[in-house]
Write a protein that holds these residues in place. Structure first.
Motif, PDB file in Angstrom:
ATOM      1  N   GLY A 127       0.937  -1.326  -0.070  1.00 38.78           N
ATOM      2  CA  GLY A 127       0.033   0.067  -0.058  1.00 38.78           C
ATOM      3  C   GLY A 127       0.883   1.367  -0.098  1.00 38.78           C
ATOM      4  N   MET A 128       2.036   1.085   0.389  1.00 38.64           N
ATOM      5  CA  MET A 128       3.049   2.267   0.363  1.00 38.64           C
ATOM      6  C   MET A 128       3.531   2.833  -0.749  1.00 38.64           C
ATOM      7  SD  MET A 128       5.101   1.383   4.039  1.00 38.64           S
ATOM      8  CE  MET A 128       5.932   2.986   3.982  1.00 38.64           C
ATOM      9  N   TRP A 129       3.480   1.998  -1.801  1.00 42.37           N
ATOM     10  CA  TRP A 129       4.101   2.135  -3.199  1.00 42.37           C
ATOM     11  C   TRP A 129       3.218   1.955  -4.295  1.00 42.37           C
ATOM     12  CZ3 TRP A 129       3.914  -2.286  -5.805  1.00 42.37           C
ATOM     13  CH2 TRP A 129       3.889  -3.467  -5.359  1.00 42.37           C
ATOM     14  N   ILE A 130       1.970   1.657  -4.130  1.00 41.93           N
ATOM     15  CA  ILE A 130       1.079   1.284  -5.153  1.00 41.93           C
ATOM     16  C   ILE A 130       0.583   2.379  -6.056  1.00 41.93           C
ATOM     17  CG2 ILE A 130      -1.121   1.867  -4.154  1.00 41.93           C
ATOM     18  CD1 ILE A 130      -0.670  -1.355  -5.717  1.00 41.93           C
ATOM     19  N   ASN A 131       0.790   3.602  -5.597  1.00 38.71           N
ATOM     20  CA  ASN A 131       0.714   4.971  -6.440  1.00 38.71           C
ATOM     21  C   ASN A 131       2.012   5.008  -7.114  1.00 38.71           C
ATOM     22  OD1 ASN A 131      -1.648   5.821  -5.351  1.00 38.71           O
ATOM     23  ND2 ASN A 131      -0.586   7.091  -3.530  1.00 38.71           N
ATOM     24  N   LYS A 132       3.267   4.547  -6.775  1.00 42.21           N
ATOM     25  CA  LYS A 132       4.244   4.546  -7.689  1.00 42.21           C
ATOM     26  C   LYS A 132       4.135   3.456  -8.904  1.00 42.21           C
ATOM     27  CE  LYS A 132       6.483   7.492  -5.006  1.00 42.21           C
ATOM     28  NZ  LYS A 132       6.719   8.689  -5.638  1.00 42.21           N
ATOM     29  N   LEU A 133       3.321   2.414  -8.658  1.00 38.80           N
ATOM     30  CA  LEU A 133       2.919   1.482  -9.663  1.00 38.80           C
ATOM     31  C   LEU A 133       2.032   2.419 -10.666  1.00 38.80           C
ATOM     32  CD1 LEU A 133       2.664  -1.201 -10.931  1.00 38.80           C
ATOM     33  CD2 LEU A 133       0.799  -1.780  -9.061  1.00 38.80           C
ATOM     34  N   ARG A 134       1.040   2.898 -10.277  1.00 38.69           N
ATOM     35  CA  ARG A 134       0.134   3.531 -11.004  1.00 38.69           C
ATOM     36  C   ARG A 134       1.009   4.700 -12.037  1.00 38.69           C
ATOM     37  NH1 ARG A 134      -3.152   3.927  -6.248  1.00 38.69           N
ATOM     38  NH2 ARG A 134      -5.224   2.878  -6.500  1.00 38.69           N
ATOM     39  N   SER A 135       1.938   5.273 -11.143  1.00 43.15           N
ATOM     40  CA  SER A 135       2.597   6.207 -12.175  1.00 43.15           C
ATOM     41  C   SER A 135       3.351   5.722 -13.267  1.00 43.15           C
ATOM     42  CB  SER A 135       3.638   7.079 -11.286  1.00 43.15           C
ATOM     43  OG  SER A 135       2.666   7.995 -10.151  1.00 43.15           O
ATOM     44  N   ALA A 136       4.002   4.335 -12.927  1.00 39.01           N
ATOM     45  CA  ALA A 136       4.857   3.873 -13.987  1.00 39.01           C
ATOM     46  C   ALA A 136       3.829   3.165 -14.985  1.00 39.01           C
ATOM     47  CB  ALA A 136       5.505   2.684 -13.307  1.00 39.01           C
ATOM     48  N   LEU A 137       2.750   2.756 -14.615  1.00 34.88           N
ATOM     49  CA  LEU A 137       1.738   2.285 -15.827  1.00 34.88           C
ATOM     50  C   LEU A 137       1.370   3.575 -16.592  1.00 34.88           C
ATOM     51  CD1 LEU A 137      -0.452   0.025 -13.647  1.00 34.88           C
ATOM     52  CD2 LEU A 137       1.170  -0.657 -15.472  1.00 34.88           C
ATOM     53  N   GLU A 138       1.034   4.670 -15.888  1.00 31.22           N
ATOM     54  CA  GLU A 138       0.713   5.816 -16.819  1.00 31.22           C
ATOM     55  C   GLU A 138       1.682   6.303 -17.621  1.00 31.22           C
ATOM     56  OE1 GLU A 138      -1.092  10.218 -15.542  1.00 31.22           O
ATOM     57  OE2 GLU A 138      -0.214   9.080 -14.006  1.00 31.22           O
ATOM     58  N   LYS A 139       3.032   6.152 -17.324  1.00 32.26           N
ATOM     59  CA  LYS A 139       4.157   6.713 -18.340  1.00 32.26           C
ATOM     60  C   LYS A 139       4.312   5.672 -19.659  1.00 32.26           C
ATOM     61  CE  LYS A 139       8.111   5.570 -15.490  1.00 32.26           C
ATOM     62  NZ  LYS A 139       9.370   5.731 -14.756  1.00 32.26           N
ATOM     63  N   GLY A 140       3.877   4.319 -19.296  1.00 31.32           N
ATOM     64  CA  GLY A 140       3.919   3.603 -20.385  1.00 31.32           C
ATOM     65  C   GLY A 140       4.747   2.417 -19.978  1.00 31.32           C
ATOM     66  N   VAL A 141       5.220   1.862 -18.611  1.00 29.92           N
ATOM     67  CA  VAL A 141       5.605   0.820 -18.188  1.00 29.92           C
ATOM     68  C   VAL A 141       4.653  -0.224 -18.031  1.00 29.92           C
ATOM     69  CG1 VAL A 141       7.003  -0.138 -16.006  1.00 29.92           C
ATOM     70  CG2 VAL A 141       7.322   2.077 -16.908  1.00 29.92           C
ATOM     71  N   ASN A 142       5.064  -1.438 -18.576  1.00 32.56           N
ATOM     72  CA  ASN A 142       4.061  -2.518 -18.377  1.00 32.56           C
ATOM     73  C   ASN A 142       4.480  -3.629 -17.153  1.00 32.56           C
ATOM     74  OD1 ASN A 142       2.760  -2.009 -20.864  1.00 32.56           O
ATOM     75  ND2 ASN A 142       4.773  -2.913 -22.140  1.00 32.56           N
ATOM     76  N   VAL A 143       3.632  -4.167 -16.543  1.00 33.57           N
ATOM     77  CA  VAL A 143       4.105  -4.966 -15.275  1.00 33.57           C
ATOM     78  C   VAL A 143       3.091  -6.152 -15.519  1.00 33.57           C
ATOM     79  CG1 VAL A 143       3.815  -5.198 -12.873  1.00 33.57           C
ATOM     80  CG2 VAL A 143       4.216  -2.917 -13.993  1.00 33.57           C
ATOM     81  N   ASN A 144       3.789  -7.326 -15.525  1.00 36.90           N
ATOM     82  CA  ASN A 144       2.989  -8.662 -15.594  1.00 36.90           C
ATOM     83  C   ASN A 144       3.506  -9.266 -13.809  1.00 36.90           C
ATOM     84  OD1 ASN A 144       2.389  -8.411 -18.037  1.00 36.90           O
ATOM     85  ND2 ASN A 144       4.404  -9.295 -18.788  1.00 36.90           N
ATOM     86  N   MET A 145       2.461  -9.522 -13.294  1.00 34.59           N
ATOM     87  CA  MET A 145       2.832 -10.210 -11.929  1.00 34.59           C
ATOM     88  C   MET A 145       2.307 -11.408 -11.769  1.00 34.59           C
ATOM     89  SD  MET A 145       1.860  -7.194  -9.310  1.00 34.59           S
ATOM     90  CE  MET A 145       3.060  -5.622  -8.740  1.00 34.59           C
ATOM     91  N   LEU A 146       2.832 -12.239 -11.149  1.00 36.98           N
ATOM     92  CA  LEU A 146       2.495 -13.532 -10.834  1.00 36.98           C
ATOM     93  C   LEU A 146       2.406 -13.414  -9.292  1.00 36.98           C
ATOM     94  CD1 LEU A 146       4.737 -15.763 -13.270  1.00 36.98           C
ATOM     95  CD2 LEU A 146       2.282 -15.921 -12.890  1.00 36.98           C
ATOM     96  N   VAL A 147       1.265 -13.908  -8.645  1.00 46.62           N
ATOM     97  CA  VAL A 147       1.104 -13.741  -7.159  1.00 46.62           C
ATOM     98  C   VAL A 147       0.692 -15.198  -7.088  1.00 46.62           C
ATOM     99  CG1 VAL A 147      -0.411 -12.726  -5.606  1.00 46.62           C
ATOM    100  CG2 VAL A 147       0.431 -11.557  -7.531  1.00 46.62           C
ATOM    101  N   LEU A 148       1.023 -15.605  -5.632  1.00 52.33           N
ATOM    102  CA  LEU A 148       0.670 -16.812  -5.200  1.00 52.33           C
ATOM    103  C   LEU A 148      -0.913 -17.155  -4.867  1.00 52.33           C
ATOM    104  CD1 LEU A 148       1.522 -19.829  -3.960  1.00 52.33           C
ATOM    105  CD2 LEU A 148       1.854 -18.453  -1.865  1.00 52.33           C
TER     106      LEU A 148
END
Length: 269
Positions: A127-148
């Protein structure tokens, strides 16, 4: 030893030597009147003269040779260790350790068009860095997450490894909470995309790999031990090399991603 200390050492040695000579010179006269005292004077005089001579001979003749030998051995040892480090980096792509995974910095430094391949159970403190993830997606970074998968039997196993801080119930709830955080991200008008899949397989190691144009650039791999990963937990950093571990990590996470295509939690067409 500096010049001043060396000078005092020589003066002290000379004085000790002279005292020894005096004791040896006078002990016969003293021994006639007092054999015990004369004997002590003889021993003390012999010790002072002989020990000083041996010490000076060692410092002048032997010690420089010993120092040179030790210096050579140390140099050879350092050369061997440096060679090991260079070989490890060139052959396997090992760049060293990082103290922990700094997600805010990672998302900030990634460039548009790059992809983060994320493999873990779930991250503590997301929760402390979820906004940084949003900012990365906004600027064009792709994120593929594998969660248990929250329903995986590995939730029980991993919770047991972590000990009293996590119960299987709380560990499962934390994973579900993390997935909810990701699902609540509105990706409308984002230049990048976030895709999330769950997995119910062996837990090998936590991995965070950055790729660009399908080419693996750098990866960080951690360890599933008795504390949460990424938070104050060291990770190995990998780059390209002759027989690079980076390529093995890339293959590992991409194959796991493909195998779990049917377990998509967030999918962007």
């Amino acid at each position: 030893m500096n010049r001043e200390r060396r000078r005092w050492a020589y003066v002290t040695s000379l004085i000790s030597f002279l005292i020894g000579l005096v004791l040896l010179a006078y002990y016969p006269d003293v021994e006639i009147a007092s054999p015990k005292i004369g004997h002590v004077m003889k021993l003390a005089g012999s010790f002072l003269t002989v020990s000083v001579v041996i010490s000076l001979l060692y410092s002048i003749l032997i010690k420089p040779s010993d120092d040179a030998t030790r210096k050579k051995e140390l140099g050879e040892l350092l050369d061997a260790k440096i060679e090991e480090i260079i070989t490890a980096k060139g052959k396997y792509g090992l760049m060293g350790f990082v103290d922990h995974i700094d997600f805010p910095f990672l998302f900030k430094e990634m460039r548009p068009g790059q992809t983060l391949w994320w493999l873990d159970t779930f991250p503590v403190g997301a929760g402390m860095w979820i906004n940084k993830l949003r900012s990365a997606l906004e600027k064009g970074v792709n994120v593929n997450m594998l969660v248990l998968d929250p329903d995986s039997v590995n939730v029980l196993h991993r919770a047991n490894e972590l000990g009293e801080e996590f119960t299987p119930e709380s560990f499962k709830a934390d994973i579900q909470r993390f997935l909810s955080l990701l699902q609540n991200i509105d990706q409308k008008d984002f230049r990048g995309k976030l895709e999330v899949r769950t997995y119910d397989e062996l837990i090998g190691l936590p991995v965070y790999l950055i790729s660009e144009d399908e080419q693996a650039m750098v990866a960080y791999s951690g360890f599933f031990l008795s504390q949460p990963t990424a938070v104050e937990s060291p990770h190995l950093k990998w780059c390209a090399g002759e027989n690079s571990i980076l390529s093995n990590i890339s293959t590992y996470i991409r194959e796991k991603w493909s195998r779990n295509a049917g377990s998509a939690v967030i999918k962007v067409d």
